[in-house]
Design an enzyme around this catalytic site. Structure first.
Site, short mmCIF file in Angstrom:
data_model
loop_
_atom_site.label_atom_id
_atom_site.label_comp_id
_atom_site.label_asym_id
_atom_site.label_seq_id
_atom_site.Cartn_x
_atom_site.Cartn_y
_atom_site.Cartn_z
N GLY A 181 -1.06 -5.13 8.96
CA GLY A 181 -2.35 -5.31 8.29
C GLY A 181 -2.23 -6.29 7.13
N ASP A 204 0.87 -1.17 0.00
CA ASP A 204 0.00 0.00 0.00
C ASP A 204 0.91 1.23 0.00
OD1 ASP A 204 0.87 0.41 2.60
OD2 ASP A 204 -1.12 0.38 3.51
N CYS A 252 3.45 -2.70 3.95
CA CYS A 252 2.54 -1.59 4.28
C CYS A 252 3.29 -0.73 5.30
CB CYS A 252 1.19 -2.08 4.78
SG CYS A 252 1.21 -3.13 6.25
N GLY A 253 2.59 0.11 6.05
CA GLY A 253 3.30 0.96 6.99
C GLY A 253 4.00 0.17 8.08
N THR A 254 3.28 -0.81 8.60
CA THR A 254 3.83 -1.64 9.70
C THR A 254 4.13 -3.07 9.30
OG1 THR A 254 1.59 -2.31 10.29
CG2 THR A 254 2.48 -0.36 11.42
N GLY A 255 3.56 -3.53 8.21
CA GLY A 255 3.62 -4.95 7.83
C GLY A 255 2.50 -5.76 8.46
N HIS A 282 11.89 -23.17 9.81
CA HIS A 282 11.01 -23.91 10.73
C HIS A 282 9.52 -23.81 10.37
CE1 HIS A 282 13.89 -24.35 14.43
NE2 HIS A 282 14.45 -24.75 13.30
N ASN A 283 9.09 -22.67 9.85
CA ASN A 283 7.65 -22.45 9.62
C ASN A 283 7.23 -22.52 8.16
OD1 ASN A 283 8.47 -19.94 11.87
ND2 ASN A 283 7.29 -21.72 12.53
N ARG A 333 10.70 -32.76 11.41
CA ARG A 333 9.74 -32.51 12.48
C ARG A 333 8.98 -31.20 12.26
NH1 ARG A 333 14.61 -30.80 14.24
NH2 ARG A 333 14.76 -28.95 15.58
N HIS A 334 9.60 -30.28 11.55
CA HIS A 334 8.93 -29.00 11.28
C HIS A 334 7.80 -29.17 10.26
CE1 HIS A 334 11.85 -27.11 13.77
NE2 HIS A 334 12.84 -27.58 13.02
C1 RB5 Z 1 -1.87 2.99 6.47
O1 RB5 Z 1 -1.84 4.22 7.11
C2 RB5 Z 1 -1.44 1.88 7.44
O2 RB5 Z 1 -2.47 1.64 8.35
C3 RB5 Z 1 -1.07 0.64 6.69
O3 RB5 Z 1 -0.02 0.91 5.83
C4 RB5 Z 1 -0.60 -0.53 7.52
O4 RB5 Z 1 0.41 -0.16 8.40
C5 RB5 Z 1 -1.65 -1.34 8.17
O5 RB5 Z 1 -1.39 -2.31 8.87
#
Ligand code: RB5
Length: 146
Positions: A73, A11, A68-71, A101-102, A135-136
């Site tokens: 969402g 995004d 995304c901003g945080t990864g 492992h995952n 095992r994984h």
């Molecule tokens: C957008 O502002 C932000 O919410 C999106 O990039 C993301 O971090 C959501 O998890």
């Protein structure tokens, strides 16, 4: 090791980081498709996460990378698709372990969390680490079972 076919998406919060990851993938000979978004304008992340996750789950792509901003969402959304094991990694140890492992098949990162050089190290580690199986595999198989 055969190179993965990568589905890439972001995004607006991950757009800039995606441009660097694209350069990394191209330079290192990875086959990839960019599912957007294609500029810095604000866009909802769930439809992009779902499209990339479905393209990995149905086998058209072997792995996905979502930004995304945080990864977060992107990760939450991708994990709604059966067969997807998405992980948010902001360090190389987690990136390596999520593969060995995952058997993680989607990597998510936050463009507002991690610097470009570290993000590229994480991508490189994640793409080059093989699943250990054994095992994984038994444990990973248990994830989708009711
Ligand atoms: C957008 O502002 C932000 O919410 C999106 O990039 C993301 O971090 C959501 O998890």
């Amino acid at each position: 090791m055969p190179k993965s076919k990568i589905a890439l998406g972001c995004d607006h919060g991950g757009y800039e980081l995606k441009t660097y990851i694209e350069k990394y993938l191209a330079k290192n000979g990875f086959d990839y498709k960019d599912f957007g978004t294609f500029d810095r304008n604000s866009v909802d992340y769930p439809p992009i996460a779902k499209e990339v996750a479905k393209s990995v789950a149905n086998g058209n792509y072997s792995k996905g990378i979502l930004l995304c901003g945080t990864g977060l969402g992107m990760c939450i959304t991708a994990n709604k698709i059966p067969g997807i094991r998405a992980v948010t990694c902001h360090d190389t140890y987690s990136a390596r372990m999520s593969r060995s492992h995952n058997d993680a098949n989607i990597l998510t990162m936050g463009g507002r969390v991690v610097g470009i050089d570290l993000a590229l190290d994480i991508v490189d580690t994640w793409l080059r680490t093989e699943f250990e199986g054994g095992r994984h595999k038994r444990r990973v198989d248990m994830i989708e079972k009711p």
